[in-house]
Design an enzyme around this catalytic site. Structure first.
Site, PDB file in Angstrom:
ATOM      1  CG  ASP A   1      -6.421 -15.381   6.204  1.00 55.38           C
ATOM      2  OD1 ASP A   1      -5.466 -15.849   6.839  1.00 55.38           O
ATOM      3  OD2 ASP A   1      -7.088 -16.048   5.377  1.00 55.38           O
TER       4      ASP A   1
ATOM      5  CG  ASP B   1      -4.120 -16.922   3.590  1.00 52.94           C
ATOM      6  OD1 ASP B   1      -4.203 -15.700   3.812  1.00 52.94           O
ATOM      7  OD2 ASP B   1      -4.850 -17.766   4.140  1.00 52.94           O
TER       8      ASP B   1
ATOM      9  CG  HIS C   1     -11.661 -19.607   9.099  1.00 51.64           C
ATOM     10  ND1 HIS C   1     -12.336 -18.824   8.188  1.00 51.64           N
ATOM     11  CD2 HIS C   1     -10.437 -19.845   8.544  1.00 51.64           C
ATOM     12  CE1 HIS C   1     -11.551 -18.598   7.143  1.00 51.64           C
ATOM     13  NE2 HIS C   1     -10.389 -19.198   7.330  1.00 51.64           N
TER      14      HIS C   1
ATOM     15  CG  HIS D   1      -9.132 -18.405   3.415  1.00 56.20           C
ATOM     16  ND1 HIS D   1      -7.796 -18.620   3.706  1.00 56.20           N
ATOM     17  CD2 HIS D   1      -9.424 -19.203   2.361  1.00 56.20           C
ATOM     18  CE1 HIS D   1      -7.305 -19.526   2.864  1.00 56.20           C
ATOM     19  NE2 HIS D   1      -8.268 -19.895   2.037  1.00 56.20           N
TER      20      HIS D   1
END
Ligand code: SP5
Ligand code: ZN
Length: 347
Positions: A194, A284, A160, A196
């Site tokens: 991931d 995740d 991120h 996200h």
């Protein structure tokens, strides 16, 4: 005897210990715990024939500067002066026009940050630079051709973090550090698995036709990071077409995930024909993850890893998210075992 996979980790990565985060106006216990790394290490140590554990070499500051804005780096350094045990949560995020921010003043850290889940403390610099060093050492092994795959147990995670902003529990973009090192030797593909979207990695290479970024993630219409990860974000200028976002709705199971992976992501990577691969490996997507909303089982990670191994590319696997700490070790080792199988066998 089968070849061991090199793993990079440094104990000081555990010195960054966020206790809570602010999300959607609520104070929640922080999911990015030191136990995550402990459990991954324990699982890998359980299989000593498969993994060789190394401490990374201290990474040169220049490597961080290749990817990140000097002022962001200075801000993390300034945070070293915070009183021990004190954490600073950015909560004021000025729009960047006509604001003068001082990167030596922690109270200005909201200028360099995009969310309130990513605190700064006196130990953040130490842990984050060692995390980045894991990525760099793993990439160096591949760059030198000493080995064809390595795993960087990066924590805190990185995908991120943009060139000049931190957020999403991330400070330095570890995957981007790998890609920029490997890029000197040819085209690089990054696949981000991931849950996200890897907005930081996307942003860093958005105009770069030599680095393909492909991400499969929870639809940002519903999930963090909301602003980024939509299909329409496909690159800019010369980089147009070299950013591929594959958002999928919640509830995705292993079968569906593997279908999307091979029918879309892997096809794009094969077409790009890179010289090396970087995997932003988040777990995740696991069915019991407290944050993610996919339904992958531990065994599915084996198949995901196997499919990536079958690309037969020099590969750096970089740890990102994954917050079901009890199963994280099993999920990572399932993935890595799968990767090694795929990389070994013909077909
Ligand atoms: C590296 C990575 O996976 N970063 C993820 C950052 C997500 N941050 C926002 C998550 C919102 C937290 N919601 C917690 C709900 C717990 N039931
Ligand atoms: Zn994540």
């Amino acid at each position: 005897m089968k070849k061991k996979l090199n793993v990079y980790f440094h104990g000081d990565q555990l010195k960054h210990k966020p206790v809570y985060e602010w999300a959607f106006g609520e104070k929640l216990s922080h999911p990015e715990t030191t136990t995550r790394a402990d459990n991954i290490l324990a699982a890998l140590k359980d299989d000593p024939d498969a993994y060789a554990l190394f401490t990374p070499e201290k990474a040169p500051l220049q490597m961080l500067r290749d990817i990140h804005d000097r002022r962001l780096i200075s801000l993390y350094k300034a945070a070293c002066n915070l009183p021990e045990g004190e954490t600073f949560y950015p909560s004021l995020f000025p729009k960047r026009n006509r604001v003068i921010a001082d990167e030596h003043d922690i109270r200005h850290s909201g200028y360099f940050c995009f969310d309130s889940g990513t605190p700064l403390a006196s130990t953040t610099w130490l842990a984050a630079t060692w995390s980045a060093a894991c990525a760099d050492s793993a990439a160096r092994l591949i760059e030198l051709g000493t080995d064809t795959a390595a795993y960087a147990l990066c924590r805190p995670p990185g995908h991120h973090a943009t060139r000049d902003l931190f957020g999403g529990y991330c400070y330095f973009n570890n995957a981007a550090i790998c890609a920029s090192r490997l890029r000197k030797h040819g085209r690089v593909a990054i696949i981000d698995i991931d849950f996200h979207h890897g907005n930081g990695t996307q942003g860093i290479f958005y105009s770069d036709p030599e680095v393909l970024f492909v991400s499969i993630h929870g639809d940002p219409k519903e999930f963090y990071p909301f602003y980024w990860g939509h299909e329409r974000e496909s690159g800019r200028g010369a980089g147009m077409g070299f950013n591929i976002n594959i958002p999928i709705p919640e509830g995705c199971d292993g079968q569906e995930y593997l279908r999307v992976l091979s029918k879309k992501a892997l096809l794009a990577i094969k077409k790009f024909a890179p010289a090396a691969l970087v995997v932003s490996a988040g777990f995740d997507t696991y069915r019991e993850d407290p944050i993610g909303r996919f339904k992958l089982e531990t065994a599915d990670f084996h198949h995901v890893g196997e499919a990536l191994g079958k690309l037969k590319l020099p590969t750096v696997i970089v740890q990102e998210g994954g917050y079901c700490t009890d199963k994280l070790g099993a999920n990572v080792s399932s993935f890595l075992t799968g990767f090694s199988c795929g990389a070994r066998r013909d077909k």
